[in-house]
Design a protein around this motif. Structure first.
Motif, PDB file in Angstrom:
ATOM      1  N   PRO A  23      -1.903  15.122   9.602  1.00 21.85           N
ATOM      2  CA  PRO A  23      -2.584  13.950  10.171  1.00 21.85           C
ATOM      3  C   PRO A  23      -2.230  12.651   9.459  1.00 21.85           C
ATOM      4  CG  PRO A  23      -4.134  15.282   8.895  1.00 21.85           C
ATOM      5  CD  PRO A  23      -2.872  16.084   9.021  1.00 21.85           C
ATOM      6  N   LEU A  24      -1.943  12.731   8.157  1.00 26.48           N
ATOM      7  CA  LEU A  24      -1.544  11.523   7.436  1.00 26.48           C
ATOM      8  C   LEU A  24      -0.277  10.938   8.054  1.00 26.48           C
ATOM      9  CD1 LEU A  24      -2.187   9.757   4.883  1.00 26.48           C
ATOM     10  CD2 LEU A  24      -0.501  11.158   3.679  1.00 26.48           C
ATOM     11  N   ALA A  25       0.671  11.809   8.397  1.00 28.42           N
ATOM     12  CA  ALA A  25       1.917  11.349   9.001  1.00 28.42           C
ATOM     13  C   ALA A  25       1.686  10.773  10.394  1.00 28.42           C
ATOM     14  CB  ALA A  25       2.913  12.497   9.075  1.00 28.42           C
ATOM     15  N   ILE A  26       0.779  11.366  11.139  1.00 31.90           N
ATOM     16  CA  ILE A  26       0.488  10.867  12.481  1.00 31.90           C
ATOM     17  C   ILE A  26      -0.008   9.431  12.415  1.00 31.90           C
ATOM     18  CG2 ILE A  26      -1.038  11.141  14.478  1.00 31.90           C
ATOM     19  CD1 ILE A  26      -0.888  14.173  14.007  1.00 31.90           C
ATOM     20  N   PHE A  27      -0.951   9.181  11.529  1.00 36.81           N
ATOM     21  CA  PHE A  27      -1.498   7.825  11.396  1.00 36.81           C
ATOM     22  C   PHE A  27      -0.469   6.869  10.790  1.00 36.81           C
ATOM     23  CE2 PHE A  27      -5.626  10.259  11.180  1.00 36.81           C
ATOM     24  CZ  PHE A  27      -6.055   9.864  12.436  1.00 36.81           C
ATOM     25  N   ASN A  28       0.298   7.354   9.800  1.00 32.65           N
ATOM     26  CA  ASN A  28       1.302   6.516   9.149  1.00 32.65           C
ATOM     27  C   ASN A  28       2.379   6.067  10.138  1.00 32.65           C
ATOM     28  OD1 ASN A  28       2.791   5.601   6.511  1.00 32.65           O
ATOM     29  ND2 ASN A  28       4.270   6.840   7.625  1.00 32.65           N
ATOM     30  N   SER A  29       2.894   6.987  10.915  1.00 31.98           N
ATOM     31  CA  SER A  29       3.936   6.632  11.882  1.00 31.98           C
ATOM     32  C   SER A  29       3.375   5.736  12.976  1.00 31.98           C
ATOM     33  CB  SER A  29       4.539   7.898  12.502  1.00 31.98           C
ATOM     34  OG  SER A  29       3.575   8.608  13.265  1.00 31.98           O
ATOM     35  N   GLY A  30       2.069   5.862  13.253  1.00 25.25           N
ATOM     36  CA  GLY A  30       1.446   5.029  14.272  1.00 25.25           C
ATOM     37  C   GLY A  30       1.424   3.571  13.883  1.00 25.25           C
ATOM     38  N   PHE A  31       0.896   3.267  12.709  1.00 25.33           N
ATOM     39  CA  PHE A  31       0.799   1.845  12.367  1.00 25.33           C
ATOM     40  C   PHE A  31       2.168   1.240  12.100  1.00 25.33           C
ATOM     41  CE2 PHE A  31      -0.142   3.517   7.974  1.00 25.33           C
ATOM     42  CZ  PHE A  31       0.873   2.873   7.288  1.00 25.33           C
ATOM     43  N   LEU A  32       3.144   2.051  11.682  1.00 26.94           N
ATOM     44  CA  LEU A  32       4.496   1.522  11.521  1.00 26.94           C
ATOM     45  C   LEU A  32       5.111   1.198  12.879  1.00 26.94           C
ATOM     46  CD1 LEU A  32       6.910   0.823   9.773  1.00 26.94           C
ATOM     47  CD2 LEU A  32       7.600   3.231   9.849  1.00 26.94           C
ATOM     48  N   LEU A  33       4.950   2.091  13.846  1.00 23.16           N
ATOM     49  CA  LEU A  33       5.468   1.864  15.192  1.00 23.16           C
ATOM     50  C   LEU A  33       4.879   0.596  15.798  1.00 23.16           C
ATOM     51  CD1 LEU A  33       6.876   2.696  17.872  1.00 23.16           C
ATOM     52  CD2 LEU A  33       4.852   4.107  18.355  1.00 23.16           C
TER      53      LEU A  33
ATOM     54  N   ALA B 177       8.823  -4.228  -4.194  1.00 17.51           N
ATOM     55  CA  ALA B 177       9.020  -4.632  -5.580  1.00 17.51           C
ATOM     56  C   ALA B 177       7.675  -4.803  -6.270  1.00 17.51           C
ATOM     57  CB  ALA B 177       9.805  -5.934  -5.640  1.00 17.51           C
ATOM     58  N   ILE B 178       6.718  -5.393  -5.551  1.00 16.31           N
ATOM     59  CA  ILE B 178       5.380  -5.571  -6.107  1.00 16.31           C
ATOM     60  C   ILE B 178       4.729  -4.218  -6.384  1.00 16.31           C
ATOM     61  CG2 ILE B 178       3.047  -6.433  -5.608  1.00 16.31           C
ATOM     62  CD1 ILE B 178       4.349  -8.657  -3.966  1.00 16.31           C
ATOM     63  N   ALA B 179       4.931  -3.266  -5.478  1.00 17.67           N
ATOM     64  CA  ALA B 179       4.271  -1.963  -5.606  1.00 17.67           C
ATOM     65  C   ALA B 179       4.663  -1.216  -6.884  1.00 17.67           C
ATOM     66  CB  ALA B 179       4.557  -1.113  -4.368  1.00 17.67           C
ATOM     67  N   PRO B 180       5.958  -1.076  -7.219  1.00 16.99           N
ATOM     68  CA  PRO B 180       6.287  -0.418  -8.488  1.00 16.99           C
ATOM     69  C   PRO B 180       5.769  -1.162  -9.709  1.00 16.99           C
ATOM     70  CG  PRO B 180       8.193  -0.449  -7.038  1.00 16.99           C
ATOM     71  CD  PRO B 180       7.159  -1.332  -6.410  1.00 16.99           C
ATOM     72  N   LEU B 181       5.768  -2.501  -9.645  1.00 14.96           N
ATOM     73  CA  LEU B 181       5.232  -3.261 -10.774  1.00 14.96           C
ATOM     74  C   LEU B 181       3.738  -3.017 -10.917  1.00 14.96           C
ATOM     75  CD1 LEU B 181       5.571  -5.341 -13.015  1.00 14.96           C
ATOM     76  CD2 LEU B 181       5.228  -7.142 -11.310  1.00 14.96           C
TER      77      LEU B 181
ATOM     78  N   SER C 139       0.825  -1.201   0.000  1.00 16.16           N
ATOM     79  CA  SER C 139       0.000   0.000   0.000  1.00 16.16           C
ATOM     80  C   SER C 139       0.864   1.258   0.000  1.00 16.16           C
ATOM     81  CB  SER C 139      -0.918  -0.005   1.219  1.00 16.16           C
ATOM     82  OG  SER C 139      -1.585   1.233   1.367  1.00 16.16           O
ATOM     83  N   GLN C 140       1.820   1.312   0.914  1.00 20.60           N
ATOM     84  CA  GLN C 140       2.706   2.474   0.973  1.00 20.60           C
ATOM     85  C   GLN C 140       3.567   2.584  -0.274  1.00 20.60           C
ATOM     86  OE1 GLN C 140       4.531   1.684   4.981  1.00 20.60           O
ATOM     87  NE2 GLN C 140       4.035   3.832   5.261  1.00 20.60           N
ATOM     88  N   GLY C 141       4.042   1.442  -0.776  1.00 18.66           N
ATOM     89  CA  GLY C 141       4.903   1.450  -1.944  1.00 18.66           C
ATOM     90  C   GLY C 141       4.228   2.012  -3.179  1.00 18.66           C
ATOM     91  N   CYS C 142       2.940   1.744  -3.339  1.00 16.73           N
ATOM     92  CA  CYS C 142       2.204   2.311  -4.480  1.00 16.73           C
ATOM     93  C   CYS C 142       2.190   3.838  -4.409  1.00 16.73           C
ATOM     94  CB  CYS C 142       0.772   1.778  -4.500  1.00 16.73           C
ATOM     95  SG  CYS C 142       0.633   0.048  -5.006  1.00 16.73           S
ATOM     96  N   SER C 143       1.960   4.371  -3.227  1.00 14.24           N
ATOM     97  CA  SER C 143       1.962   5.829  -3.058  1.00 14.24           C
ATOM     98  C   SER C 143       3.349   6.399  -3.315  1.00 14.24           C
ATOM     99  CB  SER C 143       1.498   6.205  -1.645  1.00 14.24           C
ATOM    100  OG  SER C 143       0.157   5.838  -1.439  1.00 14.24           O
ATOM    101  N   PHE C 144       4.393   5.747  -2.779  1.00 11.68           N
ATOM    102  CA  PHE C 144       5.755   6.231  -2.971  1.00 11.68           C
ATOM    103  C   PHE C 144       6.148   6.236  -4.442  1.00 11.68           C
ATOM    104  CE2 PHE C 144       7.329   4.829   1.513  1.00 11.68           C
ATOM    105  CZ  PHE C 144       6.631   5.894   2.062  1.00 11.68           C
ATOM    106  N   THR C 145       5.712   5.223  -5.187  1.00 11.94           N
ATOM    107  CA  THR C 145       6.110   5.093  -6.582  1.00 11.94           C
ATOM    108  C   THR C 145       5.701   6.306  -7.406  1.00 11.94           C
ATOM    109  OG1 THR C 145       5.975   2.687  -6.467  1.00 11.94           O
ATOM    110  CG2 THR C 145       5.881   3.680  -8.660  1.00 11.94           C
ATOM    111  N   VAL C 146       4.527   6.842  -7.143  1.00 13.84           N
ATOM    112  CA  VAL C 146       3.994   7.909  -7.996  1.00 13.84           C
ATOM    113  C   VAL C 146       4.000   9.276  -7.324  1.00 13.84           C
ATOM    114  CG1 VAL C 146       2.539   6.311  -9.294  1.00 13.84           C
ATOM    115  CG2 VAL C 146       1.615   7.427  -7.251  1.00 13.84           C
ATOM    116  N   VAL C 147       4.623   9.403  -6.134  1.00 14.92           N
ATOM    117  CA  VAL C 147       4.527  10.680  -5.423  1.00 14.92           C
ATOM    118  C   VAL C 147       5.132  11.823  -6.234  1.00 14.92           C
ATOM    119  CG1 VAL C 147       6.681  10.320  -4.118  1.00 14.92           C
ATOM    120  CG2 VAL C 147       4.901  11.817  -3.200  1.00 14.92           C
TER     121      VAL C 147
END
Length: 464
Positions: free
Chosen positions: A349-359, A398-402, A250-258
């Motif tokens: 707020p996106l960062a707050i939630f993102n860092s939360g589930f990663l932690l 790897a799956i995300a960029p593909l 999920s995160q990788g898809c966003s990173f690929t096209v940011v």
């Protein structure tokens, strides 16, 4: 009968937290490079179609499914004698050299040749990164027998990751523009980032000294493959690993096209840095809050809250537009519209939630590893568990960029060799869907696998 008094919990020192966390700065830069820099570099500088650039990234990642658990098992055996330092040092050097080399690939008449050479260099660099990242994660599991202290280590890792994101995502594109935007600019920028990787990763490698800070003793495993099978037989570990796989995709898809989003949809690539700074601010401010909430409600409950918030905010990004007004000017003189300001505000707020589930994902990983360690008579197996977990992360990126490349190609994205060019409305829709709706859907799917993880941990608790 008098119950034995438990030994006092040893607080992890600030120096240990600092020495550990700084290694993730370089680790994050390399982790994000395949998802954020390589696709746009290959599609706009080497003339490689998006689907082919995605394929060039996924092939080396498939190797890591085998490589990471093997490195983990080997580092466990080295750890019993010399610590994990040899792996960390070798990995830091190979990763940094390989990272820079990927962006020195020349333009070929056949784009497949360029893609193949990038893929080969990425294979070498990824193997080096495996030697660093697997024992690096293992250190967080073995540093303390107390779950809250391990969570502090993960929080230090996330702070290092924030700095890495600022450098690898926030500064990369502005630096490329500052240096002229051509092939030379790409190479100078990646040399700077490679040097950052080398310095920060070597700092951790040279100062953590393997297991010097470990609070518990352990015995070496009886065999590499036996330890790998033992890890995979743990149901809670299997379900948590699958959850992590989906979340990283999920995160990788966003990173690929940011970068595409800010250039083509937001309409201003210079806003990437303010966006990343807002994300970093949200992540930094939220760490003490999440740690406090975890002590009160537990990691699983906080994990669910952070995921639901992230899903809802991700969906809203589908309606990003440049805007045609001037709402305000940033301190460095950049004019932004109302729509662009919403993008920046939303980052907090996106960062707050993102860092939360990663932690909480990584904290639950260390809890799972320590539980398995107790059940296996204190057998030293942190490296094996870490190897499987990091292999999952690398496979997902790897799956995300593909996946992203397939969606972009299907929506009509046009590749080039002289930089980014204007795209059709359908191509822009595909980019926004890859940035928002697809990640939100995959993240929602991960909540189903997390439910199975909770069920597995509840059954284990009831059995004891």
């Amino acid at each position: 009968m008098t119950q034995p008094i438990a030994p006092p919990i040893r607080m992890i020192s600030f120096g240990t937290l600092w020495r550990y966390g700084i290694g993730q700065v370089g680790g994050q830069v390399f982790r994000d490079a395949p998802a954020t820099l390589l696709p746009i570099f290959m599609s706009t500088m080497l003339g490689v179609p998006p689907w082919m650039s995605g394929l060039a990234v996924i092939v080396p990642k498939l190797w890591l499914i085998l490589c990471d658990p093997f490195v983990g098992a080997m580092s466990d055996r080295f750890n019993a004698r010399w610590g994990r330092t040899p792996f960390l040092i070798a990995g830091a050097i190979i990763t940094s050299i390989g990272f820079a080399a990927m962006f020195f690939v020349p333009v070929a008449k056949d784009p497949a040749v360029s893609a193949g050479l990038v893929s080969f260099l990425f294979f070498l660099a990824s193997t080096g990164f495996s030697a660093f990242s697997v024992p690096y994660l293992a250190l967080s599991s073995e540093v303390s027998a107390d779950g809250h202290q391990r969570s502090r280590m993960i929080a230090a890792r996330i702070i290092g990751a924030i700095v890495g994101v600022i450098a690898g995502i926030g500064l990369a594109q502005p630096l490329i523009g500052l240096f002229g935007g051509g092939m030379h600019a790409w190479r100078v920028t990646t040399l700077v980032l490679a040097a950052l990787c080398l310095v920060t990763m070597l700092t951790t490698a040279a100062t953590m000294h393997g297991r010097a800070d470990c609070a518990t003793a352990a015995t070496p495993g009886e065999g590499m493959f036996r330890n790998i099978l033992h890890a995979l037989r743990e149901p809670d570990f299997r379900w948590l690993t699958l959850t992590y796989l989906l979340q990283c995709i999920s995160q990788g898809c966003s990173f690929t096209v940011v970068s595409f989003v800010f250039i083509l949809c937001v309409g201003n690539v210079n806003l990437i840095l303010p966006f990343v700074l807002m994300m970093s601010l949200g992540s930094l401010l939220s760490q003490p809050l999440w740690l406090a909430l975890a002590k009160r409600w537990g990691n699983p409950a906080c994990f669910l809250i952070s995921n639901l918030g992230y899903i809802l905010l991700s969906i809203t990004a589908f309606w990003i537009t440049p805007g045609d007004d001037v709402l305000l000017r940033l301190p460095f003189g950049e004019a932004i519209s109302t729509q662009q300001a919403i993008v920046l505000v939303r980052a907090l707020p996106l960062a707050i939630f993102n860092s939360g589930f990663l932690l909480f994902t990584l904290s639950m990983f260390t809890d799972t590893v320590n539980g398995a360690k107790v059940r296996s008579n204190n057998q030293l197996n942190e490296g094996v568990f870490s190897g499987i977990f990091t292999a999952t992360e690398k496979l997902s990126f790897a799956i995300a960029p593909l996946l992203s490349g397939i969606v972009m190609s299907a929506s009509g994205f046009s590749a080039s060799t002289g930089g980014i060019q204007a795209q059709s409305a359908s191509a822009l829709t595909g980019i926004l869907a890859t940035y928002s709706l697809i990640p939100a859907g995959i993240m929602a799917l991960s909540l189903l696998t997390f439910r199975q993880y909770r069920a597995a941990t509840d059954r284990r608790t009831a059995a004891h």
